[in-house]
Design an enzyme around this catalytic site. Structure first.
Site, PDB file in Angstrom:
ATOM      1  N   GLY A 158      48.525  29.545  41.999  1.00 38.98           N
ATOM      2  CA  GLY A 158      50.116  29.713  41.776  1.00 38.98           C
ATOM      3  C   GLY A 158      50.373  28.305  42.270  1.00 38.98           C
ATOM      4  O   GLY A 158      49.729  27.151  42.162  1.00 38.98           O
ATOM      5  N   SER A 159      51.725  28.335  42.624  1.00 40.64           N
ATOM      6  CA  SER A 159      52.294  27.040  43.067  1.00 40.64           C
ATOM      7  C   SER A 159      51.775  26.303  44.234  1.00 40.64           C
ATOM      8  O   SER A 159      51.525  27.095  44.997  1.00 40.64           O
ATOM      9  CB  SER A 159      53.971  27.314  43.077  1.00 40.64           C
ATOM     10  N   THR A 160      51.815  24.966  44.159  1.00 44.19           N
ATOM     11  CA  THR A 160      51.327  24.400  45.584  1.00 44.19           C
ATOM     12  C   THR A 160      52.505  24.725  46.702  1.00 44.19           C
ATOM     13  O   THR A 160      51.985  24.858  47.830  1.00 44.19           O
ATOM     14  CB  THR A 160      51.686  22.918  45.310  1.00 44.19           C
TER      15      THR A 160
ATOM     16  N   GLU B  27      55.996  19.197  38.619  1.00 45.10           N
ATOM     17  CA  GLU B  27      55.437  20.048  37.567  1.00 45.10           C
ATOM     18  C   GLU B  27      56.432  20.837  37.080  1.00 45.10           C
ATOM     19  O   GLU B  27      57.210  21.453  37.700  1.00 45.10           O
ATOM     20  CB  GLU B  27      54.493  20.999  38.227  1.00 45.10           C
TER      21      GLU B  27
ATOM     22  N   LYS C  69      46.475  41.292  44.223  1.00 45.39           N
ATOM     23  CA  LYS C  69      48.086  41.457  44.098  1.00 45.39           C
ATOM     24  C   LYS C  69      48.302  40.471  42.676  1.00 45.39           C
ATOM     25  O   LYS C  69      48.184  39.327  42.728  1.00 45.39           O
ATOM     26  CB  LYS C  69      48.647  40.819  45.020  1.00 45.39           C
TER      27      LYS C  69
ATOM     28  N   GLY D 124      51.029  27.818  47.813  1.00 43.40           N
ATOM     29  CA  GLY D 124      49.701  27.665  48.443  1.00 43.40           C
ATOM     30  C   GLY D 124      49.641  27.310  49.827  1.00 43.40           C
ATOM     31  O   GLY D 124      49.020  27.730  50.706  1.00 43.40           O
TER      32      GLY D 124
ATOM     33  N   GLU E 267      43.853  27.500  43.943  1.00 44.18           N
ATOM     34  CA  GLU E 267      44.448  26.719  42.738  1.00 44.18           C
ATOM     35  C   GLU E 267      45.649  26.422  42.392  1.00 44.18           C
ATOM     36  O   GLU E 267      46.370  27.460  42.279  1.00 44.18           O
ATOM     37  CB  GLU E 267      43.771  27.565  41.572  1.00 44.18           C
TER      38      GLU E 267
ATOM     39  N   CYS F 235      48.141  25.393  34.387  1.00 48.92           N
ATOM     40  CA  CYS F 235      48.106  24.477  35.735  1.00 48.92           C
ATOM     41  C   CYS F 235      47.670  23.049  35.158  1.00 48.92           C
ATOM     42  O   CYS F 235      47.952  21.965  35.759  1.00 48.92           O
ATOM     43  CB  CYS F 235      47.472  25.212  36.649  1.00 48.92           C
TER      44      CYS F 235
END
Lengths: 505, 500
Positions: free
Chosen positions: A247-249, A401, A194, A252, A270, A304
């Site tokens: 992607g973003s935490t 971030e 995706k 995640g 990641e 990142c």
């Protein structure tokens, strides 16, 4: 909508690029089975719509997973030799290399990054990544283990995990695609990919090359969709064996939760970072300033591992900051098709607004903005290099971030202080230190809590060196031989050929 | 002397004109030998001259070593990163693939093996081997080892340097791929001496290596005799490592010379007298086919040939006639005839040797159950041959014949057979045929051999190691193991804060 390809015209040079718009399942581009939703792809330099593509639904994901499962059981997985997987991956690399210019222009159109950087770095690295993992495909070794020579033989097989859901971000669309696809295919897994709904075009174009390279249908499937639809569906799917996400935490966490609640699928993540760079007084200051520039301005800060916190030793602070400001002013951020651009616009309106809200927050919190921080007039999501000094550890611009070209700078006096400041984050993705004192380099690199530590460098990765996060920056490692562990599942076989069991016990 | 040899192939399986360089390939150029002399290349199918190639001398070797050292110090070794070495090796693989039929035709002409088998086995395996090692080139990593927090300790697996490689005539191209693959992948520079009997595919490969873009001096090719160039390589003070495939006799000399000169590292792939063991519960149909393949493939000119066939007494009377029938059906003839399985033996010398063994078998009292004679009037064709009624100490049972000659021996029980099979100074390979996995594996594990096949024979893969126990050799080729032959381990210990 119908899944017909569209022909785009590149504004800067009039070239035509044909892009498929359907979902790529079983080596064909198809419409959604049950939805008429589309995704609009925006050119961040002009803010205009490039084209629309089919948005995959939950049912489409189901179909793609079924296709991947079928391929895994019949034409891929253990049904194909490592030699053949190697050959196909090398073929794919050759094709991407052949089409590098066109892919670079498409990447620049959709993502905004300069064409020459997309071609020479993003795509150059991606081709090498595929070739690197092509080399591993026939070298997935198990162990033969001595147990008892008279009666038993034990060995391990490193089996492919199975059907993998892979969710990739918009900051390096082609490069992130290659980091995911290469090790998964090398190990014999099949994929439902995706791509980001913001930058799906190159993933669709690469799907054409997948067919040309000769991969059997169903081995790779590409389903652009919203994260909340396709991403969520993959994470929750009972027949997906593993999900890999970059992607973003925040997202995640959701994926890991979903994986736990559904079928305990394996998860690798990641995520974000707030990576520090530390400049010690013995450093080559001019070089260090270059690396600081690269660290926060490369890809317009949308990285990142962006070196977004800068800690400078007090003895060289004024001199160093002068250099940094000078270097930052030299980088031209502009249209990706302009040869002079060293960076492009940020990828979307949402990101643009987010970055500027952080800049506002920084100003509100009392940090001093010594460069940038102002909006440009006119079209395009351009954010200029921005530097905040006199920051305090609890400020949002120091903790969160930002994912833009915004640097937060603070002073330190001792090595221990620098280490403490650098590690004071819930993230742990990257870190850089600049020093000509070898002992200091060793001590500090040992002490920094990050998955990648650069000494007298920043941001440059190699396909054969592992990459990933400590703490809340992620789980698992990509690149290097380590990535193979993410896509293999160990089976131990105990083969008795001499022991008879006495019964009852 | 002329620079190239042009041969026009007009055969049922391959037609085309092929151009082969004739000189030595040193420092990216093809040159005559220092003495201006040549070596005759003979067609084993008819004993006639194919062409004359430049003969290398120890002087040429000296020159090549200097050039290879220079290349190692400047443009190869670790100066070229692994992923670029990988790229070049993959390019070579691509070129070999594009030239596959030409390579097969040259091999069939020069060596006598059939074009069909050259394509199917030699050429395709060689390409896979080069590609396999291309994949290793950027994956040569050392270890980081925990000693204490006060120290950083790690190992580097560095390329050895200039390596000498001497290859035989039985699988000319394949042996070349086995050698140059891991050596180039790890960053070594090479001086290769092909067999004086079969230089053509190696010479053609020098063209492809040049075309692939390897820097000058990385790969050097010197054709010459074993007792001149080969000996000079073993003696040379500037060669850090020598790899040899050939007879045990010559292997000993090389190891001796290595010891006397500069203690260069040595790996040897030598001879064998490998057993094929047919148990009474074997799938007999399959076992017969595999056992025949094991000895007759490549005209018996395989170091791992299954030349001693042990058959359980319960099935001996069924095995022998069926095995003989199968053997009779193997067609011997023109390598370019698509129906042939077997061509000529490599040379007059080998022909005489094999016939000599056949004579000794007869004179020592064994029975020639089938074959035992020449085929045709020209060339070195020998019939597939079966000896029975042998005794363990006969020459044909102990010594490596290297021809399509097998001894078939009856055995009674499993322990006895392990003892008989292991009763050899050699230990290269072995094959066990049985449908009972317990019996097959426990026997296999007891056999003193570097490769043990269960219910198969003579199958090798680039990623599975190969080498000998006992006097069959030292070291392993293929697989990850081959990398160790071309790397030297350096441990680096960095003191952080231990004060003396």
């Amino acid at each position: 909508m119908a899944a017909q390809p569209v022909t785009l015209t590149v504004p800067a040079n009039g070239k035509k690029i044909t892009v498929p718009t359907g979902l790529f399942i079983n080596n064909e581009f198809v419409p959604s089975v049950d939805s008429t939703e589309t995704i609009q792809c925006i050119n961040p330099a002009t803010e205009e719509v490039i084209c629309s593509i089919v948005a995959g639904s939950e049912k489409d994901i189901d179909i793609a997973v079924a296709a991947a499962r079928k391929a895994f059981k019949t034409t891929w997985g253990k049904n194909v030799t490592g030699f053949e997987r190697s050959r196909l991956l090398n073929k794919l690399a050759d094709l991407i290399e052949r089409d590098a210019q066109e892919l670079a222009e498409l990447e620049a159109l959709n993502n905004g990054k300069p064409v020459k950087i997309a071609r020479d770095f993003d795509i150059g690295d991606s081709v090498q990544c595929l070739r690197y993992y092509a080399g591993w495909a026939d070298k997935i070794l198990g162990q033969a283990i001595e147990v008892d020579n008279k009666t038993k033989f034990a060995f391990t097989r490193h089996d492919p995990i199975g059907v993998c859901g892979q969710i990739i971000p918009w900051n390096y669309p082609i490069n992130m695609w290659s980091w995911k696809v290469a090790p998964a295919l090398a190990c014999g897994c099949t994929i439902v990919m995706k791509p980001s709904e913001i930058t799906p075009l190159t993933a669709l174009k690469l799907s054409e090359l997948v067919v040309e390279a000769g991969f059997p249908p169903g081995v790779i499937n590409t389903v652009p969709s919203l994260g909340s639809v396709g991403g969520a569906a993959l994470s929750a799917h009972k027949d997906v064996d593993k999900v890999a996400f970059t992607g973003s935490t925040v997202t995640g966490r959701k994926i890991m939760e979903s994986a736990a609640k559904s079928n305990l699928k394996k998860v690798s993540l990641e995520l974000g970072g707030k990576s520090p760079q530390i400049i010690f007084e013995s450093a080559d200051l001019d070089q260090a300033a270059n690396w600081v520039g690269l660290g926060i301005l490369y890809n317009t800060g949308q990285d990142c591992t962006a070196g977004s916190r800068l800690f400078v030793q007090d003895t060289i602070y004024d001199k160093f900051m002068q250099l940094v400001v000078e270097k930052f002013k030299q980088l031209k951020i502009g249209d990706g098709f302009d040869e002079a651009s060293g960076g492009g616009p940020v990828v979307s309106k949402m990101q643009y607004d987010k970055i500027f809200s952080y800049i506002e927050a920084g100003k509100q919190a009392g940090a001093k903005c010594i460069l940038g921080g102002e909006k440009r007039p006119g079209k395009g999501y351009y954010v200029d290099p921005t530097i905040f000094v006199d920051v305090k550890p609890d400020m949002k611009i120091v903790r969160d971030e930002i994912f833009g070209p915004v640097l937060a700078v603070a002073k330190f006096s001792t090595e221990d202080e620098a280490i403490e400041l650098a590690n004071d984050t819930s993230y742990g993705l990257g870190a850089g230190l600049h020093s000509n004192d070898a002992g200091q380099c060793m001590r500090v690199s040992q002490a920094l809590e990050a998955g990648t530590v650069w000494v007298n460098q920043y941001n440059l990765l190699n396909n054969n060196v592992p990459f990933g996060g400590k703490k809340q920056s992620g789980i698992g490692r990509e690149l290097g031989s380590y990535a193979l562990e993410e896509y293999t599942s160990v089976k131990a076989i105990h083969w008795n050929y001499g022991e008879k069991l006495d019964w009852p016990l | 002397m002329p620079e190239t040899f042009v041969h026009k192939f007009d055969t049922p399986v391959f037609k085309g004109e092929v151009s082969v360089p004739l000189g030595l390939y040193i420092d990216g150029k093809w040159v005559d030998g220092a003495d201006g002399t040549t070596i005759d290349v003979i067609n084993p199918s008819n004993g006639k001259l194919i062409t004359k190639i430049a003969e290398g001398t120890p002087k040429d070797l000296d020159n090549a070593v200097k050039v290879a050292q220079r290349a190692f110090d400047t443009v190869w070794g670790l100066h070229t990163p692994g992923n670029q070495r990988a790229r070049l090796l993959n390019k070579l693989g691509d070129l070999m693939e594009q030239n596959a039929e030409i390579l097969a035709a040259l091999e069939a002409l020069d060596n006598g093996k059939t074009f069909k088998w050259a394509m199917r086995a030699d050429i395709s395996h060689s390409i896979q081997c080069i590609r396999y090692y291309a994949g290793w080139a950027d994956k040569i990593f050392g270890q980081v080892i925990e000693t204490s927090e006060a120290k950083l300790t790690y190992t580097r697996h560095e390329p050895i340097g200039v390596v000498g490689q001497i290859i035989p005539w039985n699988f000319p191209l394949q042996m070349m791929a086995w050698k140059i693959g891991p050596a180039l992948a790890t960053g070594c520079t090479i001086i290769l001496k092909p067999s004086e009997f079969t230089p053509l595919t190696a010479l053609y490969m020098s063209k492809l290596i040049d075309e692939a873009g390897f820097p000058a001096g990385v790969f050097n090719l010197i054709n010459g005799y074993g007792h001149t160039v080969g000996q000079a390589m073993a003696d040379h003070m500037g060669i850090e490592k020598i790899a040899f495939t050939g007879s045990t006799l010559v292997g000993r000399k090389i190891m001796e010379s290595a010891a006397k000169s500069n203690l260069k590292k040595v790996t040897l792939e030598l001879g064998g007298k490998s057993p094929s063991i047919i148990m009474d519960d074997a799938d007999l149909d399959e076992a017969i086919k595999w056992a025949a393949f094991g000895i007759y493939f490549n005209h018996g000119q395989c170091c791992c040939a299954g030349s001693r066939i042990f058959v359980h007494e319960k099935i001996y009377d069924e095995f022998l006639p069926r095995f003989t029938e199968h053997t009779k059906n193997l067609k011997v003839g023109d390598p370019f005839d698509p129906d042939c399985f077997q061509g000529p033996q490599i040379s007059q010398q080998q022909y005489d040797r094999i016939m000599g063994y056949i004579d000794s078998g007869k004179s020592e009292g064994a029975t020639v159950h089938y074959g035992g004679h020449r085929i045709g009037q020209e060339g070195y064709f020998i019939s597939p041959t079966i000896f029975t009624d042998t005794k363990p100490n006969m020459k044909i049972v102990q010594e490596e014949i290297f021809g399509p000659v097998c001894v078939v021996i009856k055995f009674k029980d499993d322990d006895d057979i392990v003892a008989q099979a292991n009763d050899s100074v050699y230990g290269l390979a072995a094959a066990v045929f049985s449908q009972n996995v317990t019996r097959a594996l426990s026997t296999a594990h007891k056999l003193r051999a570097g490769t043990v096949w269960v219910n198969t024979a003579n199958m090798l893969y680039p990623n599975v190691p190969f080498g000998g126990y006992k006097q069959s050799g030292i070291g392993r080729e293929l697989g990850e193991y081959a990398l160790a032959n071309y790397t030297a381990v350096k441990a680096v210990q960095v003191n952080l804060h231990i004060k003396l």
